[in-house]
Design a protein around this motif. Structure first.
Motif, PDB file in Angstrom:
ATOM      1  N   SER A  71      13.905   4.490  -0.950  1.00  0.00           N
ATOM      2  CA  SER A  71      12.702   4.724  -0.611  1.00  0.00           C
ATOM      3  C   SER A  71      11.692   5.474   0.294  1.00  0.00           C
ATOM      4  O   SER A  71      11.693   5.624   1.508  1.00  0.00           O
ATOM      5  CB  SER A  71      12.654   3.409  -0.804  1.00  0.00           C
ATOM      6  OG  SER A  71      10.667   3.068   0.266  1.00  0.00           O
ATOM      7  N   PRO A  72      10.905   6.334  -0.793  1.00  0.00           N
ATOM      8  CA  PRO A  72      10.202   6.848  -0.379  1.00  0.00           C
ATOM      9  C   PRO A  72       9.484   7.006   0.718  1.00  0.00           C
ATOM     10  O   PRO A  72       8.933   5.911   0.619  1.00  0.00           O
ATOM     11  CB  PRO A  72       9.461   7.617  -1.588  1.00  0.00           C
ATOM     12  CG  PRO A  72       9.201   6.414  -2.520  1.00  0.00           C
ATOM     13  CD  PRO A  72      10.886   5.693  -2.093  1.00  0.00           C
ATOM     14  N   ILE A  73       8.636   7.942   1.508  1.00  0.00           N
ATOM     15  CA  ILE A  73       7.860   7.867   2.164  1.00  0.00           C
ATOM     16  C   ILE A  73       7.136   9.265   2.902  1.00  0.00           C
ATOM     17  O   ILE A  73       7.978  10.157   2.626  1.00  0.00           O
ATOM     18  CB  ILE A  73       9.038   7.311   4.526  1.00  0.00           C
ATOM     19  CG1 ILE A  73       9.635   8.382   5.080  1.00  0.00           C
ATOM     20  CG2 ILE A  73       9.471   6.000   3.915  1.00  0.00           C
ATOM     21  CD1 ILE A  73      10.271   8.301   5.341  1.00  0.00           C
TER      22      ILE A  73
ATOM     23  N   GLY B 178       6.642  14.301   6.829  1.00  0.00           N
ATOM     24  CA  GLY B 178       6.882  13.941   7.948  1.00  0.00           C
ATOM     25  C   GLY B 178       6.754  12.753   8.479  1.00  0.00           C
ATOM     26  O   GLY B 178       6.401  11.905  10.097  1.00  0.00           O
ATOM     27  N   ALA B 179       6.903  11.416   8.062  1.00  0.00           N
ATOM     28  CA  ALA B 179       6.910   9.878   8.547  1.00  0.00           C
ATOM     29  C   ALA B 179       7.989   9.669   8.995  1.00  0.00           C
ATOM     30  O   ALA B 179       9.065  10.710   8.719  1.00  0.00           O
ATOM     31  CB  ALA B 179       5.890   8.831   7.411  1.00  0.00           C
ATOM     32  N   SER B 180       8.708   8.996   9.687  1.00  0.00           N
ATOM     33  CA  SER B 180       9.582   7.991  10.330  1.00  0.00           C
ATOM     34  C   SER B 180       9.597   7.149  10.464  1.00  0.00           C
ATOM     35  O   SER B 180       8.221   6.288  10.438  1.00  0.00           O
ATOM     36  CB  SER B 180      10.072   9.144  11.927  1.00  0.00           C
ATOM     37  OG  SER B 180       9.657   8.837  12.796  1.00  0.00           O
TER      38      SER B 180
ATOM     39  N   PRO C 250       8.953  -0.917  10.382  1.00  0.00           N
ATOM     40  CA  PRO C 250       7.031  -0.107  10.503  1.00  0.00           C
ATOM     41  C   PRO C 250       7.507   1.214  10.351  1.00  0.00           C
ATOM     42  O   PRO C 250       8.732   1.395  10.921  1.00  0.00           O
ATOM     43  CB  PRO C 250       7.207  -0.401  11.648  1.00  0.00           C
ATOM     44  CG  PRO C 250       8.805  -0.704  12.701  1.00  0.00           C
ATOM     45  CD  PRO C 250       9.381  -1.176  11.317  1.00  0.00           C
ATOM     46  N   ILE C 251       6.560   1.453   9.917  1.00  0.00           N
ATOM     47  CA  ILE C 251       6.966   3.497   9.060  1.00  0.00           C
ATOM     48  C   ILE C 251       5.102   3.913   9.147  1.00  0.00           C
ATOM     49  O   ILE C 251       4.396   3.435   9.478  1.00  0.00           O
ATOM     50  CB  ILE C 251       6.815   3.383   7.543  1.00  0.00           C
ATOM     51  CG1 ILE C 251       8.072   2.940   7.154  1.00  0.00           C
ATOM     52  CG2 ILE C 251       6.476   5.042   7.073  1.00  0.00           C
ATOM     53  CD1 ILE C 251       8.032   2.702   5.674  1.00  0.00           C
ATOM     54  N   GLY C 252       5.364   5.089  10.478  1.00  0.00           N
ATOM     55  CA  GLY C 252       4.378   6.408  10.705  1.00  0.00           C
ATOM     56  C   GLY C 252       4.683   7.386  10.375  1.00  0.00           C
ATOM     57  O   GLY C 252       5.836   7.303  10.403  1.00  0.00           O
TER      58      GLY C 252
END
Length: 409
Positions: A49-51, A54-56, A71-73
Motif C-alpha cells: 500500500s503506497p504512502i 516521508g510518511a511513516s 494511522p499515517i503521518g
C-alpha cells in the motif's frame, strides 16, 4: 514452483520479492504449512500500500471483523487514519475514499485504540515538541466534535517525548502514555483529569508503559540488578497484589547495558516482558497475574509485537536479530521475522522453518501483529532507499510503501 506476486502502484508494477522470500526462502515453506502465506489476503497473502513520501506509521488497531486501522503521518505534520478490510483492501466507505479526516501538526509516531462504541482514539506528539495531540474519530472516519476542540485535545508534555501507548478504560477515561513515563488521563470529552509522572516508583533508565485488558497499566524500567515491573489498578494506583507492588526480572551484569525493553499485557492480568541482554540477545519472560515470573526464553528476533492464539501459542514479530549486520556498506538491514512459541514458550517447529518465518526487505520496521480466525497479520513499513542506490534503483523503489502480510496459522 514459486511465483513472484505483482501488485500495482499507480501506473507501475512492483515485483514483490518480499512474497518470494517468504514463500520460497532457503528453507522453503511448503504450501499450506503453518507460516505460509494466506492466499485470501491481498495478492497471495501480501498487500503493498503506497504512502506519501516521508510518511511513516507506528500503530495498528484490529477490528472484530478482521479489518484494521493504520494511522499515517507525513513530514508536513498531517496525520490521517486508513481503514483496510479483512481481505487487505482499502475500505472506500471509511472517511474520504478510505482515509479519515486530517489532524494537522502531529508527528508520525501515533498510538491508536478503540472505544467500546467503535470510536477510535489516536494520540501523537505534536511537531512543536511541546505538546501531545489526542484525536477521536467516529466509526465513519470523521473527527468527533464532542471531544476536545473540534475532535482534538491538546496536552502539554515535558518536551521532546514520544507517545508509546493509548487506551480507553471501561468508564470512558482516555489514557495516554509518553516515552518519559508520564500517563495522561482525560475525560470522555477530552478534558485533562490529571497526569501521573515518576512511573509509580519504577526505575526508568530505560522504560516502557503498556495498557492492558481489565483497565490495567504496566510500567517497567531498569533498577537494581535488572528490570523492575509494576502493575497499576484502573485508578492508576500501585497494585500490591502484583508481586507486592514491584516485580524484579533479573538481568546478567552489566544490566544498565540493556538497550531495549517492551511489554505485552495478557488478558489474565499477567504480562510478557521482552528485552535484550547486554550482548544484544533477545529474550521473553512470562510474568503471571500474581507477579510470578518464569525463566527467560531466548528468541530469534527483537520482540516488537506479540499476539496470543486460541491454543495459548505465542506469536512474536520484530526485526530478525542477525539482520542488523552491516550489508555491503549500506548500513544495517531490518529483516522482519515472525516466530511462534507453544504454550510452554518452546519454539514451535511446525511454523515456518524451525518456528521462524523471515520477511526480507530493506529497512523494514514492524508495526503490529494480530491473531484471529487462525490467521496472523503483520504490517511493516518499507523505508527510504539506501544511500548508494543508483538511478535505476531509485526509479523502481523511491516510493514509500506499507507491506501488509497475512500468514496461515
Amino acid at each position: 514452483m514459486c511465483h513472484v506476486a505483482r501488485v500495482r502502484l499507480g501506473s507501475r508494477s512492483l515485483a514483490l520479492a518480499l512474497a518470494f522470500a517468504i514463500v520460497c526462502p532457503s528453507g522453503a515453506v511448503a504450501a499450506g504449512r503453518h507460516g505460509s502465506l494466506d492466499p485470501t489476503f491481498g495478492v497471495g497473502g501480501v498487500v503493498i500500500s503506497p504512502i506519501p513520501r516521508g510518511a511513516s506509521c507506528a500503530g495498528i488497531a484490529f477490528e472484530g471483523d478482521g479489518g484494521f486501522l493504520l494511522p499515517i503521518g507525513d513530514v508536513s505534520g498531517d496525520l490521517v487514519v486508513r481503514r483496510y478490510t479483512r481481505e487487505g483492501r482499502l475500505d472506500r466507505s471509511y472517511g474520504a475514499d478510505g482515509v479519515s479526516a486530517v489532524v494537522h501538526g502531529a508527528a508520525a509516531e501515533a498510538a491508536i485504540a478503540f472505544q467500546a462504541d467503535g470510536k477510535v482514539i489516536v494520540a501523537a506528539p505534536a511537531i512543536d515538541g511541546q505538546h501531545i495531540l489526542v484525536a477521536r474519530y467516529g466509526a465513519n472516519g470523521a473527527l468527533d466534535a464532542g471531544f476536545g476542540q473540534l475532535g482534538v485535545a491538546t496536552l502539554t508534555s515535558s518536551g521532546g517525548v514520544g507517545v508509546t501507548d493509548a487506551a480507553v478504560f471501561g468508564d470512558g477515561t482516555v489514557v495516554v502514555a509518553d516515552s518519559a513515563l508520564a500517563i495522561y488521563r482525560l475525560t470522555a470529552n477530552g478534558s485533562l483529569l490529571g497526569t501521573l509522572t515518576g512511573g509509580a516508583g519504577v526505575a526508568s533508565v530505560i522504560s516502557a508503559v503498556a495498557f492492558g485488558p481489565g483497565d490495567r497499566t504496566f510500567l517497567a524500567g531498569l533498577g537494581g540488578p535488572g528490570i523492575e515491573l509494576a502493575r497499576l489498578s484502573p485508578d492508576l494506583s500501585l497494585d500490591a497484589t502484583f508481586g507486592g507492588g514491584l516485580v524484579g526480572v533479573p538481568l546478567p551484569p552489566p544490566s544498565l547495558a540493556a538497550p531495549f525493553l517492551t511489554l505485552f499485557p495478557r488478558a489474565d492480568g499477567g504480562v510478557f516482558v521482552g528485552y535484550l541482554d547486554p550482548d544484544g540477545r533477545p529474550y521473553l519472560v512470562s510474568v503471571g497475574p500474581n507477579g510470578d515470573g518464569g525463566p527467560p526464553v531466548a528468541l530469534g528476533l527483537w520482540p516488537e509485537g506479540l499476539g496470543l492464539q486460541s491454543d495459548d501459542s505465542v506469536v512474536v514479530a520484530g526485526p530478525f536479530q542477525q539482520s542488523f549486520a552491516q550489508a555491503g556498506g549500506r548500513g544495517p538491514r531490518r529483516v522482519l521475522a515472525v516466530e511462534r512459541l507453544d504454550a510452554s514458550l518452546r519454539r514451535d517447529d511446525s511454523f515456518g522453518k524451525g518456528g521462524l518465518v523471515h520477511v526480507p526487505g530493506s529497512h523494514m520496521s514492524f508495526l503490529g501483529v494480530k491473531t484471529s480466525d487462525a490467521r496472523l497479520v503483520v504490517a511493516a513499513q518499507r523505508g527510504t532507499l539506501p544511500p548508494r542506490c543508483g538511478p535505476s534503483c531509485a526509479r523502481r523503489k523511491r516510493r514509500h510503501a506499507l507491506a501488509l502480510v497475512r500468514f496461515r496459522q
